[in-house]
Design an enzyme around this catalytic site. Structure first.
Site, PDB file in Angstrom:
ATOM      1  N   ASP A  49       2.088   3.735  -4.822  1.00 15.68           N
ATOM      2  CA  ASP A  49       2.040   5.199  -4.915  1.00 15.68           C
ATOM      3  C   ASP A  49       2.760   5.690  -6.176  1.00 15.68           C
ATOM      4  O   ASP A  49       3.330   4.915  -6.928  1.00 15.68           O
ATOM      5  CB  ASP A  49       2.658   5.833  -3.664  1.00 15.68           C
ATOM      6  CG  ASP A  49       4.128   5.462  -3.512  1.00 15.68           C
ATOM      7  OD1 ASP A  49       4.459   4.274  -3.685  1.00 15.68           O
ATOM      8  OD2 ASP A  49       4.957   6.350  -3.232  1.00 15.68           O
ATOM      9  N   HIS A  89      -2.991  -3.310  -3.445  1.00 14.36           N
ATOM     10  CA  HIS A  89      -2.873  -1.898  -3.059  1.00 14.36           C
ATOM     11  C   HIS A  89      -1.965  -1.232  -4.095  1.00 14.36           C
ATOM     12  O   HIS A  89      -0.743  -1.194  -3.949  1.00 14.36           O
ATOM     13  CB  HIS A  89      -2.281  -1.791  -1.644  1.00 14.36           C
ATOM     14  CG  HIS A  89      -2.198  -0.381  -1.142  1.00 14.36           C
ATOM     15  ND1 HIS A  89      -3.222   0.216  -0.444  1.00 14.36           N
ATOM     16  CD2 HIS A  89      -1.223   0.561  -1.231  1.00 14.36           C
ATOM     17  CE1 HIS A  89      -2.873   1.458  -0.118  1.00 14.36           C
ATOM     18  NE2 HIS A  89      -1.659   1.685  -0.588  1.00 14.36           N
ATOM     19  N   ASP A 106      -6.503 -10.008   0.729  1.00 10.16           N
ATOM     20  CA  ASP A 106      -6.600  -9.564  -0.664  1.00 10.16           C
ATOM     21  C   ASP A 106      -7.634  -8.459  -0.765  1.00 10.16           C
ATOM     22  O   ASP A 106      -8.748  -8.648  -1.258  1.00 10.16           O
ATOM     23  CB  ASP A 106      -6.953 -10.731  -1.595  1.00 10.16           C
ATOM     24  CG  ASP A 106      -6.947 -10.301  -3.059  1.00 10.16           C
ATOM     25  OD1 ASP A 106      -6.443  -9.198  -3.348  1.00 10.16           O
ATOM     26  OD2 ASP A 106      -7.447 -11.063  -3.902  1.00 10.16           O
ATOM     27  N   GLU A 160       0.268  -4.691  -1.037  1.00 14.03           N
ATOM     28  CA  GLU A 160       0.814  -3.674  -1.923  1.00 14.03           C
ATOM     29  C   GLU A 160       1.796  -4.335  -2.898  1.00 14.03           C
ATOM     30  O   GLU A 160       2.310  -5.426  -2.625  1.00 14.03           O
ATOM     31  CB  GLU A 160       1.552  -2.573  -1.134  1.00 14.03           C
ATOM     32  CG  GLU A 160       1.962  -1.381  -2.014  1.00 14.03           C
ATOM     33  CD  GLU A 160       2.480  -0.167  -1.236  1.00 14.03           C
ATOM     34  OE1 GLU A 160       2.634  -0.266  -0.007  1.00 14.03           O
ATOM     35  OE2 GLU A 160       2.729   0.872  -1.877  1.00 14.03           O
TER      36      GLU A 160
END
Ligand SMILES: [Ca+2]
Ligand SMILES: [Ca+2]
Length: 600
Positions: A208, A523, A569, A578
């Protein structure tokens, strides 16, 4: 200690699922991806891994301890052959077969440490396919280390990345963060709600685009410690960032990028530190930084943020001091004053815990056990000031060594104290500090010694971010080696690096861009939104763990729920795939340490 409750990822993505708009984005990006000819699907990897020889896919230093994991079978010997000539250069006995509960496999180990001649080789077992080729090379981990450090540059906020430094990963600036609002949870009389502050720079935390003081605290510390412990290695390094060639080691420039942001997270009116700088909700997975334009907030001052800030600023004031004349005027002294102000705030506010306000749905990094944060901040302030009051505040008699994590930072105090024992006041009990580190390392060593896979990790270490757990175990083993010179400690740390780079039950490297098989779909928003190119290299994914907290939003099923194999994956898999800065930093540390400490 470390468990799933302590994983901010779990907290974070529970909230993620609570946000309908974001969930929709997950659903979209989890639709089946087009098959790619050059990438093995996860199921394919798993189907072949059981029969494969597994080893570090980046290779070894000439004097590295060298192990491979071999499937159990009737054969008890192995050979090493040169890849170009097929000439056998050594042969040896496999160990007895042993069971590893983490992967529910029975395997043998091949030890080829005595092969020290640089070259390219394969490990051969009758009846099995040869291992992938591996190298023995004097600089085996230098490129990996530089790439792991460069990953921080790729994840910088508030900066455009030109092709000159970023190549195919060039992108426009995201998140200037010069117009950040004080959230109601952080409002004070001096800075009421919606006051605008400027808090640019820092790194995106993980997949993020938000910035968290607590998690970037241990991360920045780990980079600073890497430099403090191995200055010659990093002085010689150039990772091609805008600050390369400026007379300051690039690793310190990179740490500075986050330290400058952290300084802006302190309220100058009272010394308190905001917990995070964040959107209200996670951005969609497919949005590049420059298109992610949600309003940004600083949220709630907390005791943990103040103490982590104090610890990191005190560390930075010490580590950056030799470069004072190349830094903004008075910066180390300013950092120490900021650390002391944050410490004072924490003394007056010793139990302000973080809780996401109802309108904030991003990562929480909430921690209710703060004695370790108090000890760490006190230790770094003590080293910086030699004031015995800070030594008393460490409470070393109660400070047990544990494997570091973002929420468990007590051992960082021990690491810094051990590093600086020659310069402390008479109060410091260096013997006790050394013994604490050695005691924990000895426990890890015993696990390594008895492990079927030859690693210090056990089944219970396969939690969210298990690769971070592993690399922090290696951090501890390396400290014990530096203190005792006992070679087994370095060998066990090498084994952790081997694990992360391929000697694991899946048979893949968990570092993007490194290894014959490595994560193709982490991710990570910049990698996902960047389109049809390989993911940004040098990043460590969280790795296998049986929780599978993301499976409801993933169209692809996990291949297994066995702890060391439960990995996907796929960019939907925030629970196993992530990336995060606090997993990357110990890779920087460990790969540099092993490169620097292993005799040439
Ligand atoms: Ca530099
Ligand atoms: Ca804690």
């Amino acid at each position: 200690m470390q468990n799933i409750k302590n994983s901010r990822k779990f907290e974070k993505f529970s909230d993620f699922f609570a946000a309908p708009a974001a969930f929709l984005c997950v659903a979209i990006t989890c639709s089946p991806l087009p098959a790619s000819a050059d990438t093995l699907t996860n199921s394919a990897i798993t189907s072949i891994s059981g029969e494969n020889i597994k080893l570090n896919q980046i290779g070894f230093l000439p004097n590295s301890h060298k192990l491979a994991v071999v499937p159990n079978g009737v054969v008890d010997r192995f050979k090493i052959v040169k890849t170009d000539s097929d000439i056998v250069v050594m042969s040896g006995h496999l160990t007895a077969a042993r069971y590893w509960s983490a992967s529910e496999e029975t395997v043998k180990l091949a030890d080829f440490s005595s092969l020290v001649t640089p070259g390219k080789y394969k490990l051969r077992i009758d009846g099995l396919a040869d291992s992938i080729p591996f190298v023995i090379a004097p600089n085996a981990y230098k490129a990996l280390n530089a790439s792991a450090l460069k990953a921080f540059y790729y994840n910088r906020a508030s900066l455009s990345l030109p092709p000159k430094y970023a190549g195919v990963y060039a992108r426009r600036e995201g998140h200037p963060d010069t117009h950040v609002l004080i959230h109601s949870s952080a409002a004070s009389s001096a800075r009421p709600e919606s006051t605008v502050i400027s808090a640019p720079k820092g790194w995106y935390d993980a997949g993020d685009y938000n910035k968290y003081v607590v998690n970037s605290g241990i991360t920045t510390y780990t980079l600073l410690a890497a430099y403090e412990h191995f200055p010659a290695f990093f002085k010689a390094q150039n990772v091609n960032i805008p600050e390369s060639g400026n007379g300051i080691p690039d690793i310190l420039n990179e740490a500075m990028w986050n330290l400058e942001w952290m300084l802006s997270m302190q309220d100058p009116n009272d010394g308190g530190v905001y917990h995070k700088l964040t959107n209200k909700n996670f951005d969609p997975l497919t949005v590049m930084p420059d298109r992610a334009v949600d309003e940004r907030y600083v949220v709630q001052k907390t005791t943990a943020a103040a103490l982590d800030f104090a610890a990191v600023m005190a560390t930075a004031s010490r580590v950056l001091h030799p470069y004072e004349d190349k830094l903004p005027a008075g910066l180390p002294a300013r950092m120490l004053r900021a650390a002391q102000a944050a410490w004072k705030w924490a003394q007056a506010n010793p139990a302000v815990l973080y809780k996401n306000p109802s309108d904030i749905r991003t990562g929480s990094y909430d921690d209710s056990e703060l004695s370790d944060e108090f000890s760490w901040a006190a230790a770094e302030l003590y080293i910086a000031t030699r004031n015995d009051d800070f030594y008393s505040a460490i409470k070393t008699e109660d400070l047990n060594a544990t494997v570091p994590s973002w929420s468990d930072v007590g051992s960082l105090a021990l690491i810094s104290l051990a590093q600086n024992c020659d310069h402390l006041s008479a109060r410091a009990d260096c013997k006790l500090i050394t013994n604490r580190i050695d005691g924990l390392a000895a426990t890890l060593l015993a696990v390594w010694d008895n492990s079927a896979y030859g690693v210090s990790m056990q089944k219970e270490d396969f939690i969210w971010g298990g690769n971070g757990v592993a690399l922090n175990q290696a951090m501890i083993l390396i400290q014990a080696y530096r203190l005792s010179g006992r070679r087994d400690y370095l060998n066990a740390a090498q084994s952790v690096l081997d694990y992360v780079l391929g000697r694991n039950a899946i048979g893949m490297s968990f570092v993007t861009g490194y290894g014959y098989q490595s994560p193709q779909h982490p991710h990570h928003r910049i990698s996902i939104a960047g389109g049809n190119r390989a993911p940004i290299p040098g990043m460590v994914v969280g790795g296998p763990q049986p929780g599978q907290q993301d499976k409801a939003g993933c169209s692809e099923a996990y291949p297994s729920s066995i702890p060391a194999i439960s990995y996907l994956d796929n960019d939907c898999s925030y629970a196993s795939n992530e990336v995060a800065i606090n997993w990357d930093a110990p890779l920087v540390y460990v790969s540099a340490a092993i490169q620097a400490l292993t005799a040439p």
